[in-house]
Design a protein around this motif. Structure first.
Motif, PDB file in Angstrom:
ATOM      1  N   GLN A 179       0.826  -1.201   0.000  1.00 23.53           N
ATOM      2  CA  GLN A 179       0.000   0.000   0.000  1.00 23.53           C
ATOM      3  C   GLN A 179       0.865   1.258   0.000  1.00 23.53           C
ATOM      4  O   GLN A 179       0.609   2.187  -0.765  1.00 23.53           O
ATOM      5  CB  GLN A 179      -0.918   0.007   1.211  1.00 23.53           C
ATOM      6  CG  GLN A 179      -1.782   1.249   1.316  1.00 23.53           C
ATOM      7  CD  GLN A 179      -2.607   1.286   2.578  1.00 23.53           C
ATOM      8  OE1 GLN A 179      -2.553   0.363   3.390  1.00 23.53           O
ATOM      9  NE2 GLN A 179      -3.353   2.331   2.760  1.00 23.53           N
ATOM     10  N   MET A 180       1.895   1.288   0.815  1.00 24.14           N
ATOM     11  CA  MET A 180       2.773   2.454   0.862  1.00 24.14           C
ATOM     12  C   MET A 180       3.496   2.651  -0.468  1.00 24.14           C
ATOM     13  O   MET A 180       3.638   3.782  -0.935  1.00 24.14           O
ATOM     14  CB  MET A 180       3.787   2.308   1.997  1.00 24.14           C
ATOM     15  CG  MET A 180       3.170   2.345   3.374  1.00 24.14           C
ATOM     16  SD  MET A 180       4.368   2.301   4.722  1.00 24.14           S
ATOM     17  CE  MET A 180       5.205   0.761   4.420  1.00 24.14           C
ATOM     18  N   LEU A 181       3.929   1.563  -1.085  1.00 26.27           N
ATOM     19  CA  LEU A 181       4.620   1.651  -2.365  1.00 26.27           C
ATOM     20  C   LEU A 181       3.698   2.193  -3.452  1.00 26.27           C
ATOM     21  O   LEU A 181       4.078   3.079  -4.219  1.00 26.27           O
ATOM     22  CB  LEU A 181       5.159   0.279  -2.772  1.00 26.27           C
ATOM     23  CG  LEU A 181       5.823   0.189  -4.142  1.00 26.27           C
ATOM     24  CD1 LEU A 181       7.098   1.019  -4.152  1.00 26.27           C
ATOM     25  CD2 LEU A 181       6.105  -1.246  -4.496  1.00 26.27           C
ATOM     26  N   VAL A 182       2.474   1.713  -3.497  1.00 21.49           N
ATOM     27  CA  VAL A 182       1.526   2.168  -4.509  1.00 21.49           C
ATOM     28  C   VAL A 182       1.168   3.635  -4.299  1.00 21.49           C
ATOM     29  O   VAL A 182       1.092   4.410  -5.259  1.00 21.49           O
ATOM     30  CB  VAL A 182       0.266   1.279  -4.508  1.00 21.49           C
ATOM     31  CG1 VAL A 182      -0.836   1.873  -5.359  1.00 21.49           C
ATOM     32  CG2 VAL A 182       0.605  -0.125  -4.990  1.00 21.49           C
ATOM     33  N   GLU A 183       0.980   4.039  -3.054  1.00 19.02           N
ATOM     34  CA  GLU A 183       0.702   5.453  -2.774  1.00 19.02           C
ATOM     35  C   GLU A 183       1.855   6.338  -3.222  1.00 19.02           C
ATOM     36  O   GLU A 183       1.639   7.397  -3.819  1.00 19.02           O
ATOM     37  CB  GLU A 183       0.443   5.656  -1.280  1.00 19.02           C
ATOM     38  CG  GLU A 183      -0.902   5.160  -0.822  1.00 19.02           C
ATOM     39  CD  GLU A 183      -1.095   5.312   0.678  1.00 19.02           C
ATOM     40  OE1 GLU A 183      -0.150   5.761   1.375  1.00 19.02           O
ATOM     41  OE2 GLU A 183      -2.184   4.973   1.146  1.00 19.02           O
ATOM     42  N   LEU A 194       4.122   5.667  -5.581  1.00 13.09           N
ATOM     43  CA  LEU A 194       4.188   5.674  -7.046  1.00 13.09           C
ATOM     44  C   LEU A 194       3.084   6.530  -7.656  1.00 13.09           C
ATOM     45  O   LEU A 194       3.305   7.231  -8.651  1.00 13.09           O
ATOM     46  CB  LEU A 194       4.119   4.247  -7.580  1.00 13.09           C
ATOM     47  CG  LEU A 194       5.342   3.375  -7.306  1.00 13.09           C
ATOM     48  CD1 LEU A 194       5.086   1.942  -7.763  1.00 13.09           C
ATOM     49  CD2 LEU A 194       6.564   3.933  -8.000  1.00 13.09           C
ATOM     50  N   LEU A 195       1.884   6.484  -7.079  1.00 13.51           N
ATOM     51  CA  LEU A 195       0.792   7.317  -7.590  1.00 13.51           C
ATOM     52  C   LEU A 195       1.082   8.797  -7.387  1.00 13.51           C
ATOM     53  O   LEU A 195       0.816   9.613  -8.282  1.00 13.51           O
ATOM     54  CB  LEU A 195      -0.522   6.937  -6.909  1.00 13.51           C
ATOM     55  CG  LEU A 195      -1.209   5.698  -7.440  1.00 13.51           C
ATOM     56  CD1 LEU A 195      -2.435   5.366  -6.598  1.00 13.51           C
ATOM     57  CD2 LEU A 195      -1.612   5.880  -8.886  1.00 13.51           C
ATOM     58  N   SER A 213       2.497  13.954  -9.829  1.00  7.34           N
ATOM     59  CA  SER A 213       3.396  15.103  -9.862  1.00  7.34           C
ATOM     60  C   SER A 213       4.037  15.239 -11.239  1.00  7.34           C
ATOM     61  O   SER A 213       4.105  16.345 -11.803  1.00  7.34           O
ATOM     62  CB  SER A 213       4.470  14.944  -8.791  1.00  7.34           C
ATOM     63  OG  SER A 213       5.434  15.947  -8.903  1.00  7.34           O
ATOM     64  N   PHE A 214       4.494  14.127 -11.793  1.00  7.00           N
ATOM     65  CA  PHE A 214       5.108  14.142 -13.118  1.00  7.00           C
ATOM     66  C   PHE A 214       4.096  14.567 -14.185  1.00  7.00           C
ATOM     67  O   PHE A 214       4.424  15.345 -15.081  1.00  7.00           O
ATOM     68  CB  PHE A 214       5.672  12.763 -13.447  1.00  7.00           C
ATOM     69  CG  PHE A 214       6.317  12.689 -14.799  1.00  7.00           C
ATOM     70  CD1 PHE A 214       7.534  13.306 -15.032  1.00  7.00           C
ATOM     71  CD2 PHE A 214       5.703  12.027 -15.841  1.00  7.00           C
ATOM     72  CE1 PHE A 214       8.134  13.252 -16.284  1.00  7.00           C
ATOM     73  CE2 PHE A 214       6.285  11.970 -17.092  1.00  7.00           C
ATOM     74  CZ  PHE A 214       7.504  12.581 -17.314  1.00  7.00           C
TER      75      PHE A 214
END
Length: 76
Positions: free
Chosen positions: A52-56, A58-59, A64-65
């Motif tokens: 969950q932390m990784l997906v948050e 990356l999103l 931002s990009f």
């Protein structure tokens, strides 16, 4: 799929391979498929909070990009 999930499934496949060599009369496909499916679902259940932390992260990076890209494209 995270590295821990992949590692879990690889270890189960190695164990099934050894079992297939030690007891060739067992049909490993009949035993292995439900075992891999069950352990894969269990690994997803166990490692989901860390994902969950990784997906948050990356999103948020992708949003931002995307925002920076749109601002750059809007400039003449």
């Amino acid at each position: 799929m995270s590295k821990l999930q992949l590692g879990t499934l690889i270890l189960v496949n190695i164990a099934l391979g050894i079992l297939g060599k030690l007891a060739p009369q067992l049909n490993i496909f009949v035993i292995g498929f439900p075992l891999l499916l069950g352990l894969g679902l269990l690994a997803i259940y166990i490692f989901m909070p860390a994902m969950q932390m990784l997906v948050e992260h990356l999103l948020s990076m992708s949003m931002s990009f995307a925002g920076k890209t749109m601002l750059t494209a809007a400039q003449p």
